[in-house]
Design an enzyme around this catalytic site. Structure first.
Site, short mmCIF file in Angstrom:
data_model
loop_
_atom_site.label_atom_id
_atom_site.label_comp_id
_atom_site.label_asym_id
_atom_site.label_seq_id
_atom_site.Cartn_x
_atom_site.Cartn_y
_atom_site.Cartn_z
CB CYS A 67 -0.91 0.01 1.22
SG CYS A 67 -1.88 1.53 1.38
CB CYS A 76 -3.93 -2.22 6.50
SG CYS A 76 -5.50 -2.03 5.65
CE1 TYR A 284 -26.34 -5.55 23.41
CE2 TYR A 284 -26.36 -7.91 23.82
CZ TYR A 284 -26.22 -6.62 24.29
OH TYR A 284 -25.97 -6.40 25.61
CD GLU A 305 -30.67 -3.49 17.47
OE1 GLU A 305 -30.34 -2.32 17.72
OE2 GLU A 305 -29.89 -4.47 17.56
CG ASP A 351 -23.24 -9.88 16.38
OD1 ASP A 351 -22.11 -9.53 16.76
OD2 ASP A 351 -23.62 -9.77 15.19
CB CYS A 378 -16.25 -7.00 16.56
SG CYS A 378 -17.05 -5.77 17.62
#
Length: 420
Positions: A67, A76, A284, A305, A351, A378
């Site tokens: 890159c 990144c 979620y 949600e 999640d 995540c």
């Protein structure tokens, strides 16, 4: 000048070594096994962050970063390492988090599922609009935005469309582009106040199938934090996710790699191992992407949600895919729902956002006593913390990272827990 032998990488893909004094030193862009000449950038009592001035003994895993903005952008952090190496490192990061932070002895962490194509794989990218009709990103390294010549996360078609928006809408601040599997493109320009947008000219120059404008709030949290208006084309973009059809507004959430999202949901279903009659809680649940994937296998799914727009999108998708009789969507706070719920759920899917599960929800979830919990995370650190909170009631069976963000330190993980 100090020489440091790099022993491992940390959760940010930085090299980690020790000085002769025993102090830990973090070296961005360094790899395990390398001897690196470093100079201090920031020093604390217990650790140092250092700059790699010269790699004296390069690792066989090292490659030339592909890159042009590597080291400036900061997006990144692993483009100096071979892709297969990043998958191994991410597996180890999840293992270390579960072991050290989660207190799980010898956790079973399966191999990371890599991306079929780790280059130009994003289905949505947000660009800054810069003076002179240029596009860019914000750099934490520079403390400001910088102009892009290329980005290996975005397709060339997306980059060209963003440049067209920058030239035709110079008073806008951002351009956000989303594409679907069919190659259709949803383009949104955003900014404060009102600014002119020639939708027809922009569609022609960019190749976008729909044009939208977002009037940002004061102090917006992100590039689409405001009121969105459709100027041309359909208000929503049609997409297929795990075999189900969805209509996505510009502000709708979707995993950034659609192919990897299918794999992520597939792993969640594999871990749940549904027989066909189970009652499933999906907390979620967002726009219902996982709920509808579960509904094809389970007896009934209840999605919870707090965002009303997401709940409306989920209900619309359930009708569209002929699954409305197998899934209910509840607009409620997950903690409140779990505390007040009187129904019995056989298994639960969670999640949550990056901050993980609310501690009150974790307690309420454990009190509901589902036989199995599958956690899509995540953030390995908050995943480990939440698993530790459930210790004594639930045990971790296994976990598997899924590489949704190639060459970055971000990791999606699916974890399976069973009730003790």
């Amino acid at each position: 000048m100090m020489h440091v032998t790099i022993q491992r990488v940390d959760s940010e893909l930085r090299g980690v070594g020790r000085l002769e004094s025993g102090k830990t030193v973090f070296v961005p862009f360094a790899l395990p096994g390398e001897v690196v000449a470093v100079s201090p950038v920031e020093e604390k009592d217990r650790y140092m962050i250092a700059r790699a001035d010269e790699v004296l003994t390069p690792s066989a895993l090292r490659m030339t970063a592909d890159c042009p903005h590597y080291g400036t952008c900061g997006g990144c952090s692993g483009r100096h390492m071979q892709y297969e190496a990043t998958l191994k490192f991410k597996q180890q990061i999840v293992y270390d988090a579960l072991n050290r932070l989660g207190g799980v002895e010898n956790p079973v962490v399966e191999e990371t599922i890599g991306a079929e194509n780790p280059l130009r794989n994003r289905n949505k990218v947000e660009f800054r609009i810069l003076p002179g009709g240029k596009i860019g990103y914000h750099s934490n390294e520079l403390g400001s935005a910088f102009p892009l010549t290329d980005c290996l996360l975005a397709s060339e078609k997306m980059l060209d469309a963003a440049r067209a928006a920058a030239k035709l809408c110079p008073r806008a601040q951002h351009v956000v582009i989303r594409t679907n599997r069919a190659g259709e493109m949803q383009l949104t320009v955003s900014g404060e106040g009102r600014f002119p947008v020639d939708a027809e000219a922009l569609a022609k120059a960019s190749g976008a199938t729909s044009i939208h404008v977002c009037r940002l709030k004061n102090r917006p949290a992100h590039a689409l934090d405001g009121m969105v208006e459709t100027l041309l084309g359909a208000p929503k973009l049609r997409e297929t996710i795990f075999g189900n059809q969805f209509f996505l507004s510009p502000q709708a959430f979707l995993q950034t790699d659609t192919v990897q999202a299918d794999k992520l949901y597939g792993e969640a279903l594999r871990y749940l191992d549904l027989a066909g009659g189970e009652k499933v809680l999906d907390a979620y649940s967002g726009a219902g992407t996982i709920s509808l994937a579960l509904a094809k296998k389970a007896g009934h799914v209840t999605g919870v949600e707090i965002n009303p727009a997401s709940v409306r999108n989920a209900k619309e998708a359930a009708e569209l895919n002929g699954l409305a009789d197998k899934v209910d969507f509840v607009c409620a706070d997950a903690v409140q729902f779990a505390r007040e719920n009187r129904a019995r759920f056989d298994v639960a899917m969670v999640d949550p956002p990056r901050k993980g599960l609310d501690e009150a929800f974790t307690k309420a979830l454990v009190a509901m006593r589902p036989e199995k919990i599958v956690y899509v995370s995540c953030n390995p650190a908050t995943l480990a913390r939440d698993i530790k909170r459930m210790a004594g009631k639930y045990r971790l069976v296994k976990a598997r990272p899924v590489d949704m963000f190639p060459f970055t330190a971000n990791i999606e993980t699916v974890a399976c827990l069973t009730r003790i």
